[in-house]
Write a protein that holds these residues in place. Sequence first.
Motif, PDB file in Angstrom:
ATOM      1  N   SER A 125       0.664  -1.253  -0.041  1.00 48.81           N
ATOM      2  CA  SER A 125       0.138   0.172  -0.001  1.00 48.81           C
ATOM      3  C   SER A 125       0.991   1.010   0.106  1.00 48.81           C
ATOM      4  N   PRO A 126       0.478   2.199  -0.607  1.00 45.11           N
ATOM      5  CA  PRO A 126       1.213   3.500  -0.793  1.00 45.11           C
ATOM      6  C   PRO A 126       1.188   4.086   0.646  1.00 45.11           C
ATOM      7  N   VAL A 127       2.308   4.561   0.905  1.00 44.76           N
ATOM      8  CA  VAL A 127       2.511   5.432   2.423  1.00 44.76           C
ATOM      9  C   VAL A 127       1.747   6.637   2.161  1.00 44.76           C
ATOM     10  N   PRO A 128       0.918   6.949   3.028  1.00 46.14           N
ATOM     11  CA  PRO A 128       0.114   7.989   2.904  1.00 46.14           C
ATOM     12  C   PRO A 128       1.109   9.285   3.157  1.00 46.14           C
ATOM     13  N   ASP A 129       0.615  10.361   2.326  1.00 45.02           N
ATOM     14  CA  ASP A 129       1.315  11.738   2.865  1.00 45.02           C
ATOM     15  C   ASP A 129       1.053  12.259   4.254  1.00 45.02           C
ATOM     16  N   ALA A 130       2.050  12.421   5.164  1.00 47.51           N
ATOM     17  CA  ALA A 130       1.673  12.882   6.364  1.00 47.51           C
ATOM     18  C   ALA A 130       1.200  14.137   6.408  1.00 47.51           C
ATOM     19  N   GLY A 131       1.299  14.910   5.351  1.00 48.15           N
ATOM     20  CA  GLY A 131       0.743  16.184   5.195  1.00 48.15           C
ATOM     21  C   GLY A 131       1.366  17.153   6.479  1.00 48.15           C
ATOM     22  N   PRO A 132       0.972  18.403   6.389  1.00 51.14           N
ATOM     23  CA  PRO A 132       1.737  19.382   7.330  1.00 51.14           C
ATOM     24  C   PRO A 132       1.656  19.112   8.746  1.00 51.14           C
ATOM     25  N   VAL A 133       2.293  19.392   9.569  1.00 48.93           N
ATOM     26  CA  VAL A 133       2.450  19.375  10.971  1.00 48.93           C
ATOM     27  C   VAL A 133       1.290  20.536  11.526  1.00 48.93           C
ATOM     28  N   THR A 177       3.813  21.598   0.510  1.00 55.11           N
ATOM     29  CA  THR A 177       4.943  22.333   0.836  1.00 55.11           C
ATOM     30  C   THR A 177       5.650  21.287   2.036  1.00 55.11           C
ATOM     31  N   GLU A 178       7.065  20.940   1.586  1.00 48.51           N
ATOM     32  CA  GLU A 178       7.710  19.824   2.629  1.00 48.51           C
ATOM     33  C   GLU A 178       7.965  20.837   3.763  1.00 48.51           C
ATOM     34  N   GLY A 179       7.771  20.120   4.989  1.00 46.72           N
ATOM     35  CA  GLY A 179       7.957  20.891   6.364  1.00 46.72           C
ATOM     36  C   GLY A 179       7.159  21.940   6.351  1.00 46.72           C
ATOM     37  N   ALA A 180       6.032  22.021   5.990  1.00 45.96           N
ATOM     38  CA  ALA A 180       4.995  23.132   6.392  1.00 45.96           C
ATOM     39  C   ALA A 180       4.292  22.725   7.480  1.00 45.96           C
ATOM     40  N   SER A 181       3.640  23.821   8.255  1.00 43.84           N
ATOM     41  CA  SER A 181       2.722  23.659   9.205  1.00 43.84           C
ATOM     42  C   SER A 181       1.418  23.975   8.753  1.00 43.84           C
ATOM     43  N   LEU A 182       0.198  23.569   9.407  1.00 42.76           N
ATOM     44  CA  LEU A 182      -1.013  24.280   9.187  1.00 42.76           C
ATOM     45  C   LEU A 182      -1.811  24.523  10.489  1.00 42.76           C
ATOM     46  N   ASP A 183      -2.135  25.748  10.609  1.00 38.87           N
ATOM     47  CA  ASP A 183      -2.991  25.866  11.940  1.00 38.87           C
ATOM     48  C   ASP A 183      -4.097  27.048  11.644  1.00 38.87           C
ATOM     49  N   ASP A 184      -5.330  27.102  12.339  1.00 36.41           N
ATOM     50  CA  ASP A 184      -6.142  27.976  12.437  1.00 36.41           C
ATOM     51  C   ASP A 184      -5.612  29.037  13.247  1.00 36.41           C
ATOM     52  N   LEU A 190       9.237  25.428  19.346  1.00 40.85           N
ATOM     53  CA  LEU A 190       7.828  25.247  18.977  1.00 40.85           C
ATOM     54  C   LEU A 190       7.823  25.109  17.236  1.00 40.85           C
ATOM     55  N   THR A 191       8.790  25.740  16.704  1.00 42.30           N
ATOM     56  CA  THR A 191       9.039  25.908  15.051  1.00 42.30           C
ATOM     57  C   THR A 191      10.034  24.892  14.731  1.00 42.30           C
ATOM     58  N   ASP A 192      10.671  24.169  15.785  1.00 45.56           N
ATOM     59  CA  ASP A 192      11.798  23.393  15.211  1.00 45.56           C
ATOM     60  C   ASP A 192      11.520  22.562  13.712  1.00 45.56           C
ATOM     61  N   GLY A 193      12.312  22.691  12.931  1.00 46.17           N
ATOM     62  CA  GLY A 193      12.016  21.931  11.851  1.00 46.17           C
ATOM     63  C   GLY A 193      10.937  22.248  10.749  1.00 46.17           C
ATOM     64  N   VAL A 194      10.236  23.169  11.125  1.00 45.38           N
ATOM     65  CA  VAL A 194       9.230  23.895  10.169  1.00 45.38           C
ATOM     66  C   VAL A 194       9.839  24.799   9.458  1.00 45.38           C
ATOM     67  N   ARG A 195       9.485  24.731   8.038  1.00 47.04           N
ATOM     68  CA  ARG A 195      10.098  25.505   6.991  1.00 47.04           C
ATOM     69  C   ARG A 195       9.082  26.477   6.589  1.00 47.04           C
ATOM     70  N   ALA A 196       8.068  26.497   6.606  1.00 50.75           N
ATOM     71  CA  ALA A 196       6.990  27.264   6.418  1.00 50.75           C
ATOM     72  C   ALA A 196       5.749  27.320   7.479  1.00 50.75           C
ATOM     73  N   VAL A 197       5.277  28.440   7.644  1.00 50.95           N
ATOM     74  CA  VAL A 197       3.925  28.416   8.769  1.00 50.95           C
ATOM     75  C   VAL A 197       2.742  28.871   7.616  1.00 50.95           C
ATOM     76  N   CYS A 198       1.792  27.992   7.815  1.00 50.67           N
ATOM     77  CA  CYS A 198       0.583  28.480   7.070  1.00 50.67           C
ATOM     78  C   CYS A 198      -0.644  28.784   7.946  1.00 50.67           C
ATOM     79  N   LEU A 199      -1.313  29.729   7.990  1.00 50.71           N
ATOM     80  CA  LEU A 199      -2.374  30.153   8.823  1.00 50.71           C
ATOM     81  C   LEU A 199      -3.450  30.368   8.131  1.00 50.71           C
TER      82      LEU A 199
END
Length: 367
Positions: free
Chosen positions: A11-19, A259-266, A285-294
């Motif tokens: 089975s394909p490994v699902p994309d983990a998506g943004p943190v 975007t690899e390494g992105a975060s997504l939050d309300d 809190l932002t360790d390893g995060v390459r972009a913040v999406c709000l």
Amino acid sequence: MSSSTTAPKSSPVPDAGPVSLCAREPRVPADRLVAEMVPPPRFDSVRFATYIPDPGQPSQTEAVQVLEGFAAGLGGAPAKGAGRRGLFGFGRSKAPKAPAGPRGVYLDGGYGVGKTHLLASLWHAAPADASRKAFGTFVELTNLVGALGFQQTVQTLSGHSLLCIDEFELDDPGDTVLVSTLLGKLVEAGVALAATSNTLPGKLGEGRFAAADFLREIQGLSAHFRALRIDGEDYRHRGLPEAPAPLPDEEVTKTAFATEGASLDDFAGLLEHLARVHPSRYGALTDGVRAVCLTGVRPVPDQSTALRLVVLADRLYDREVPVLASGLPFDRLFSEEMLNGGYRKKYFRAISRLTALARDAKGLVGG
């Protein structure tokens, strides 16, 4: 029938998506706090030679010259009682005697004139080994005291030749007494000081708490520094186009997943989460995060929330993390009352830095 069997398809490994930043509650050990007292990534490679003074602002050129001289006077290891040797004008007396002047330099000016650039350049130019000079924000310094205890912090920093404090602010009486006592001890141990702020040292705390009740501590802090005023416009937006307009929620979400390494939050959820994490941990809190999406950026509801957002904006800017957002533009985050109050310079700095990070995020869309 064939006896051969067909291996099952994997089975394909699902994309983990943004943190999600809201899912993180970092714990930062004391040894990491000490080890990370160096200029952040954005200012790791800056030097006096890379600071470009505005020709129309002679105070910027003067600041470079003064700080270069200050750095040149930091040679040699601090010794017991070294705090009795004056650094201005950068000479050292052979016999111990009363201080001839301030033990440090204090860069005062508006947001975006390059104070942090100059402070980091001083750190890099100081001749001491990196383990004998420290660089941190005011909130990181006060948190170090909380993690190590006062006496251990004094002992840890007393062996340094230089302590650089970025974003020096006094927001409450407890900080005033704590920092006044700490810096006094470090000066006695021979540690040179350098700091940046949007407020003159004699005006610290003004408009925020009953500063007059702590006048002795504030004056004691001021006595440690020679104030150096730096005038000018916000270089982050000098001659640049307007910041990009906020995107629809769907576009921000799509970009976060792409975007690899992105975060997504309300946005509202993130503001609530910040109240559960100490501001000194916002960098972790932002360790390893390459972009913040709000999504759903809206005005902050109160001053405590606004001040926490300011710290997060500073850490994202230090780490060069672009910010992509939907909702209101960043210049509408803070109310008119906030922008006219005692913390107005902090809020304008946050707007300036978030706008710069929003501009950096333009390249993520459609990538």
